[in-house]
Design an enzyme around this catalytic site. Structure first.
Site, short mmCIF file in Angstrom:
data_model
loop_
_atom_site.label_atom_id
_atom_site.label_comp_id
_atom_site.label_asym_id
_atom_site.label_seq_id
_atom_site.Cartn_x
_atom_site.Cartn_y
_atom_site.Cartn_z
N CYS A 276 0.80 -1.35 0.05
CA CYS A 276 0.12 -0.06 0.09
C CYS A 276 0.80 1.18 0.21
O CYS A 276 0.54 2.18 -0.65
CB CYS A 276 -0.83 0.02 1.06
SG CYS A 276 -2.00 1.33 1.10
N CYS B 253 -1.74 1.76 -2.92
CA CYS B 253 -2.75 2.79 -2.84
C CYS B 253 -2.34 4.06 -2.77
O CYS B 253 -2.74 5.02 -2.99
CB CYS B 253 -3.82 2.25 -1.63
SG CYS B 253 -3.17 1.54 -0.21
N LYS C 276 -0.48 5.42 -5.89
CA LYS C 276 -1.46 5.31 -6.93
C LYS C 276 -2.41 6.59 -6.85
O LYS C 276 -2.77 7.32 -7.63
CB LYS C 276 -2.57 4.00 -7.09
CG LYS C 276 -3.65 3.92 -7.82
CD LYS C 276 -4.53 2.87 -7.22
CE LYS C 276 -5.02 3.10 -6.10
NZ LYS C 276 -5.71 1.67 -5.35
N TYR D 227 -9.98 -3.56 -10.51
CA TYR D 227 -9.68 -2.20 -10.11
C TYR D 227 -8.29 -1.59 -10.22
O TYR D 227 -8.29 -0.41 -10.85
CB TYR D 227 -10.04 -1.98 -8.64
CG TYR D 227 -9.03 -2.51 -7.62
CD1 TYR D 227 -8.14 -1.60 -7.05
CD2 TYR D 227 -9.39 -3.77 -7.19
CE1 TYR D 227 -7.42 -2.16 -6.33
CE2 TYR D 227 -8.60 -4.25 -6.10
CZ TYR D 227 -7.32 -3.27 -5.65
OH TYR D 227 -6.42 -3.93 -4.71
N GLU E 106 -7.78 1.46 -12.80
CA GLU E 106 -7.30 2.91 -12.31
C GLU E 106 -6.07 3.39 -13.16
O GLU E 106 -5.99 4.51 -13.21
CB GLU E 106 -6.72 2.69 -10.89
CG GLU E 106 -7.97 2.42 -9.75
CD GLU E 106 -7.66 1.96 -8.70
OE1 GLU E 106 -8.28 2.33 -7.55
OE2 GLU E 106 -6.74 1.29 -8.20
N HIS F 128 -26.80 21.37 0.57
CA HIS F 128 -27.02 22.20 -0.96
C HIS F 128 -26.32 23.21 -1.26
O HIS F 128 -25.82 23.92 -0.43
CB HIS F 128 -28.28 22.49 -0.84
CG HIS F 128 -28.95 22.95 -2.40
ND1 HIS F 128 -29.20 21.90 -3.44
CD2 HIS F 128 -29.00 24.17 -2.84
CE1 HIS F 128 -29.60 22.87 -4.58
NE2 HIS F 128 -29.23 24.16 -4.30
N GLU G 254 -26.09 15.13 -1.74
CA GLU G 254 -27.37 15.47 -1.07
C GLU G 254 -28.27 14.46 -1.95
O GLU G 254 -29.50 14.11 -1.56
CB GLU G 254 -27.96 16.91 -1.25
CG GLU G 254 -28.01 17.57 -2.62
CD GLU G 254 -28.73 18.59 -2.60
OE1 GLU G 254 -29.52 19.04 -1.99
OE2 GLU G 254 -27.96 19.61 -3.31
#
Length: 451
Positions: free
Chosen positions: A43, A48, A51, A177, A181, A436, A441
């Site tokens: 990682c 990760c 990346k 993935y 990616e 908002h 939302e």
């Protein structure tokens, strides 16, 4: 009682190994950890963390383009690969030092080198031998590249971050993935990018609507998708380029071929087979609910034991294991409703069941979906859309799955995951006041179920 050099010897200083070593040492155990390559694990070094930094880098091209619609006038932006590569290496080096200091400050003995079993309670590293009451295998996974002619001309995610030169043309092979990616990363950085996958649609296991939506959005960003394609061989040409041969006679000339076709347990040479440690057919180590193998003194956790292969899962398993070793109580960890993100472009965030998983389990479900252009792009004009989806158990009104494709999907789904973990119903979502104007939302304003 036998006297040992250590109470716990950890093989592998990745996320799970480091956490287990630190927590055990803080609990008063004598702990050692051996690491032969990546302090901090995949990682931190080739996973990760770098990346995500590369994903950030690849997004700036669109940022510069979109800025013009908001009144910004900038010169011609130009990407410089050595700067990104070297700054990433410096950040990884900084993190390596942090991990090493965390272990040292906890009183963990750090041993540099590849460990191997000599006996169920004895480990050798180089020409030194150590005894331990318990030994934890936390060596993670390793990229798998199929054995095809020309395999030696490919790279994996281990090498991609340190390439000497940036490829003008790249083929990414795979449908998980990591492949998706990196296809987005290289397209965003300006390379002619191809993604080849041997099946009809990538991201197997994700919600079907998400998979189709991501396919269309990635295609808009210039990634050339090749589905139902099997790579048969790779030839290096005189000019240094690579000629890729696919089943059926199709060819493609590129500068780099990146294989992202899965990962296998990184257990080669550890000596597990000689000790009779039971493994599954895919090579992952078989463990019980307390992470113990069939050999009483040997434990394993993290990617080396199989799915789900996620850093936070390894961290949770490490803490659960240390709690078990310290108190003797069962290691408690809940693998349900684990959120995850895919940092393709746009991002994917998901938690809970997909619609297909829910229906396959026999549940009657109600589906809510929103598909819209984010506010930002109503001005920029960019053809990019966002998808949000809720899967609701019709009998209980509980939200059992939430899925998003769009900017900052991982950040948004992390909050939604807390609600789902707490058992929130669709009525609770409906009663929640939205913020908002945000994309988030939409998760609390979807009122009309899909027919």
């Amino acid at each position: 009682m036998a006297e040992f050099d250590f109470d716990l010897f950890v093989i592998g200083a990745g996320s799970g190994g480091v956490r287990a070593a630190r927590m055990a040492a803080n609990a008063g155990m004598r702990v050692a950890v051996a690491e032969d390559r990546y302090m901090g694990g995949t990682c931190v070094n080739v996973g990760c963390v770098p990346k995500k930094l590369f994903v950030y880098a690849s997004g700036y091209r669109e940022e510069f383009e979109d800025a013009a619609a908001y009144g910004w006038r900038a010169g011609n932006a130009e990407f410089h690969w050595p700067t990104l590569r070297d700054n990433n290496a410096a950040e990884v080096g900084r993190l390596n030092g942090i991990y090493r200091n965390l272990l040292a400050n906890a009183g963990v003995t750090v041993i540099d080198g590849r460990a191997r079993f000599e006996a169920p309670q004895r480990i050798a590293v180089g020409d030194r031998s150590y005894s331990a009451e318990r030994i934890l295998v936390a060596t993670g996974g390793w990229p798998f590249v199929p054995d095809i002619p020309g395999r030696e001309h490919t790279i994996s995610s281990n090498e991609v971050f340190s390439m000497p030169e940036f490829p003008q043309r790249i083929l990414v092979v795979g449908g998980g993935y990591i492949a998706v990616e990196f296809a987005g990363i290289f397209a965003g950085l300006g390379a002619e990018t191809h993604l080849s996958y041997r099946r009809e649609l990538f991201l197997r296991g994700f919600d079907r609507d998400v998979r189709h939506f991501v396919r269309d959005e990635i295609g808009k960003k210039g990634v050339q998708l090749h589905f139902n394609q099997t790579i048969e061989s790779i030839e290096k040409q005189e000019d240094g380029s690579l000629l890729v041969h696919a089943e059926g006679g199709a060819t493609l000339a590129v500068d780099t071929v990146l294989y992202a076709t899965g990962r296998r347990p990184n257990t080669r040479g550890l000596g597990l087979e000689e000790l009779g440690v039971v493994t599954h057919r895919d090579g992952t180590i078989s463990v019980d609910d307390n992470f113990r193998t069939n050999v009483d003194s040997i434990y394993a956790l993290g990617d080396v034991t199989g799915e789900p292969q996620l850093t936070p899962v390894a961290l949770a398993e490490a803490m659960a294991l240390v709690g078990h070793l310290r108190t003797g109580k069962p290691a408690e960890i809940d693998y349900n409703n684990i959120p995850t993100a895919v940092f393709c472009q746009p991002n994917i965030g998901t938690v809970g069941l997909s619609e297909e998983e829910a229906r396959d389990s026999g549940l009657a479900v109600t589906i809510y979906k929103a598909d819209f252009k984010p506010m930002r792009h109503t001005v920029s004009g960019r053809d990019e859309r966002t998808l949000m989806k809720l899967v609701v158990d019709s009998s209980t009104d509980k939200v059992i799955g939430a899925h998003m494709v769009g900017p900052e999907a991982g950040e948004i789904i992390q909050g939604i995951a807390v609600a789902i973990k707490a058992g929130a119903t669709k009525a609770v979502f409906d009663q929640t006041v939205g913020i908002h104007p945000t994309s988030a939302e939409e998760f609390v304003t979807m009122r009309n179920p899909v027919a």
